[in-house]
Design an enzyme around this catalytic site. Structure first.
Site, short mmCIF file in Angstrom:
data_model
loop_
_atom_site.label_atom_id
_atom_site.label_comp_id
_atom_site.label_asym_id
_atom_site.label_seq_id
_atom_site.Cartn_x
_atom_site.Cartn_y
_atom_site.Cartn_z
N ARG A 191 3.73 12.93 -8.99
CA ARG A 191 3.78 11.98 -10.13
C ARG A 191 2.31 11.86 -10.61
NH1 ARG A 191 5.86 5.87 -8.48
NH2 ARG A 191 4.10 5.79 -7.23
N LYS A 244 4.23 11.98 -3.44
CA LYS A 244 5.32 10.92 -3.36
C LYS A 244 6.37 11.63 -2.07
CE LYS A 244 7.72 7.21 -5.28
NZ LYS A 244 8.42 6.83 -6.31
N GLY A 280 0.77 -1.24 0.07
CA GLY A 280 0.22 0.08 0.03
C GLY A 280 1.08 1.35 0.08
N GLY A 306 2.74 3.87 1.43
CA GLY A 306 3.29 4.11 2.38
C GLY A 306 3.89 5.48 2.68
N ASP A 364 4.41 -5.04 -7.23
CA ASP A 364 3.79 -3.95 -7.04
C ASP A 364 4.33 -2.55 -7.60
OD1 ASP A 364 5.95 -4.74 -5.27
OD2 ASP A 364 5.75 -2.78 -4.35
N ASN A 365 5.34 -2.79 -8.64
CA ASN A 365 5.94 -1.71 -9.27
C ASN A 365 5.60 -2.00 -10.78
OD1 ASN A 365 6.93 -0.47 -6.75
ND2 ASN A 365 8.89 -1.51 -7.17
P1 AMP Z 1 8.83 0.75 -3.05
O1 AMP Z 1 10.28 0.34 -2.99
O2 AMP Z 1 9.01 2.27 -3.62
O3 AMP Z 1 8.37 0.12 -4.15
O4 AMP Z 1 8.08 0.74 -1.78
C1 AMP Z 1 7.59 -0.48 -1.29
C2 AMP Z 1 6.90 -0.43 -0.23
O5 AMP Z 1 7.44 0.42 0.90
C3 AMP Z 1 5.71 0.46 -0.53
O6 AMP Z 1 4.44 -0.04 0.26
C4 AMP Z 1 5.99 2.12 0.04
O7 AMP Z 1 4.88 2.79 0.44
C5 AMP Z 1 6.63 1.56 1.26
N1 AMP Z 1 7.80 2.57 1.57
C6 AMP Z 1 8.78 3.09 1.09
N2 AMP Z 1 9.60 3.94 1.39
C7 AMP Z 1 8.60 4.35 2.51
C8 AMP Z 1 8.84 5.42 3.66
N3 AMP Z 1 9.91 6.32 3.61
N4 AMP Z 1 7.85 5.53 4.56
C9 AMP Z 1 6.87 4.63 4.43
N5 AMP Z 1 6.69 3.60 3.57
C10 AMP Z 1 7.70 3.50 2.70
MG MG Z 2 6.65 1.26 -5.41
#
Ligand code: AMP
Ligand code: MG
Length: 469
Positions: free
Chosen positions: A168, A105, A87, A89, A240-241
């Site tokens: 974004r 973001k 989700g 985050g 998720d990406n």
């Molecule tokens: P990503 O690596 O950007 O695809 O993120 C993977 C997951 O980690 C997603 O659910 C993001 O929302 C969460 N996430 C990444 N960085 C943060 C952060 N600084 N604070 C909270 N959630 C994060």
């Molecule tokens: Mg992501």
């Protein structure tokens, strides 16, 4: 407020188990670093003239009228491991305009932040700004960047770093992982609603789950072949990406090849090379198999579903290969692909791999009849070149014209991105602005930007990239 965004939010109308309503967290002293005025205009955004107001809005400190901020629910396979609770985050969808999502973001914590701070630092913000806009200029489907704001607050990533927020723009943020989240909860009604919503937004001709899956597979097959044709490594192709729209999304550790080698990996967390340059074509098939699995409950009969979906997924490698051949055919000047052309392409790539040739510069030099200057094994290259020139005699279009629009001169090289970030942290945005100008016309003669075409020296070479989370 003077800024006007003609919101027409559709995701917020979906069942409330698809998201959590969540306001962004205001920041201390927002400063506008970049604003994409042409993109804003195309999104129907008007009166976007006051930088102070833009900084307030695009840092999430004040909400524009009509915004319905929310954090989306999703799950996903990360490096092959199932994670049911991901989700947004650190991202918040503030609404949709003209069919596009506007997402902040780095805008603060949400119910999905787990241990994270919901924030981003300027590095990944500016990195995504440059990389996504460069991708767009290269003609590859991608999310876009509307704004970058410095928050005036520090974030802690082993050290204290300046915070930032990126806005974004995406045709949606629905991912393979969005379907997986509902599948995992056995929420068949939710799956149907999500698929109908995704079909309406992205694939209005799809009449069935099979049509929908075929359309996503088609879009992703083209996307990955296009990435490869410009030397792009996504770096974290977790489900998720992986966007249902077929747009490139999430530029965390993304990077472009300098030296050509199919096993190139930059991401610090990709220890096994799962998402190496040359593995991307296999991984996307794996991701599509996960989407197929999540769609099975939408078919009237599970057995037929498995037969139909398996056939679609199994056909994908050939689809990718055919796009790849067509795109790399253009890179060597050919628009009318013949059976023997695949070998010609593979032989050149093998010479480049053996030599550690620079991917972008070698292809660009081919367009200018100067590739020989980029190879070490000149004998091997000259054998190849003879066969190639023979083949070019049968070309039905002018090979040099074909090559010049297939082989960019300027790509966002890692060492230039790192320099740009270091300067921005020191409050010098000139390298950022210069990169943005140069990358807007990647196929033009580089002229005053010739320095940006140079491969890194051994000292300049960046070996690792980081998600920056
Ligand atoms: P990503 O690596 O950007 O695809 O993120 C993977 C997951 O980690 C997603 O659910 C993001 O929302 C969460 N996430 C990444 N960085 C943060 C952060 N600084 N604070 C909270 N959630 C994060
Ligand atoms: Mg992501």
């Amino acid at each position: 407020m003077t800024l006007h965004i003609p919101f027409e939010n559709t995701y917020a109308r979906l069942p409330d188990r698809f998201y959590a309503q969540q306001d962004p967290t205001p920041v201390r002293t927002p400063t506008l670093l970049a604003f994409n005025a042409p993109l804003a205009a195309s999104l129907g955004i008007t009166d976007a003239t006051d930088p102070a107001e833009l900084a307030q809005v695009f840092s999430g400190s004040i909400l524009p009228t009509g915004s319905e901020p929310l954090a989306q629910v999703y799950a996903g396979h990360q490096f092959g491991n199932w994670n049911p609770n991901l989700g947004d985050g650190r991202a918040i969808l503030i609404g949709e305009t003209k069919g596009y999502d506007l997402q902040l973001k780095g805008s603060g914590r949400t119910p999905f932040s787990r241990r994270g701070d919901g924030r981003a630092w300027l590095g990944p913000v500016l990195r995504e700004y440059v990389l996504s806009e460069a991708m767009h200029a290269l003609g590859v489907p991608t999310t876009r960047a509307l704004a970058a704001v410095a928050t005036g607050e520090d974030v802690y990533r082993e050290e204290s770093l300046p915070g930032g927020v990126l806005t974004r723009v995406a045709s949606s943020h629905i991912r393979v992982g969005t379907f997986q989240a509902l599948y995992a909860r056995q929420d068949v009604e939710g799956l149907q609603i999500l698929m109908d919503h995704a079909i309406a937004r992205h694939y209005p001709d799809a009449q069935s789950p099979s049509d929908f899956l075929a359309a996503v597979i088609d879009a992703q097959a083209k996307l990955v072949a296009r990435w490869m044709s410009v030397g792009f490594i996504h770096g974290v192709m977790n489900t998720d990406n992986c966007a249902i729209s077929g747009e490139t999304i999430d530029y965390g550790p993304a990077a472009y090849l300098d030296t050509y080698h199919p096993m190139t990996v930059f991401s610090s967390i990709d220890r096994q090379g799962r998402y190496a340059y040359g593995n991307q074509a296999d991984i996307i098939v794996w991701n599509m198999a996960q989407l197929a699995t999540a769609l099975v409950p939408l078919m009237p009969n599970a057995e037929t579903a498995v037969t139909e979906f398996t056939a679609l997924v199994h056909a994908m490698p050939d689809q990718i290969r055919s796009h790849h051949t067509k795109l790399f055919g253009a890179k060597i000047g050919l628009t009318d692909i013949q059976d023997t052309d695949r070998a010609l392409i593979d032989d050149l790539l093998q010479i480049m791999e053996n030599d550690g040739a620079d991917f972008t510069n070698t292809f660009r030099a081919l367009s200018n009849d100067a590739a020989i200057d980029h190879v070490i094994d000149r004998d091997a290259f000259m054998v190849w070149e003879r066969l190639w020139r023979d083949r070019l005699r049968d070309a039905t279009t002018d090979p040099h014209t074909t090559m010049r629009v297939a082989n960019p001169a300027i790509i966002p090289r890692n060492h230039h991105i790192e320099e740009m970030i270091a300067s921005a942290v020191a409050e010098d945005l000139v390298p950022f602005e210069r990169l943005m100008t140069a990358l807007a016309t990647p196929f033009a003669d580089p002229g005053e930007f010739a320095d940006l075409t140079k491969a890194p020296t051994e000292n300049e070479r960046v070996r690792q990239t980081f998600c920056g989370t």
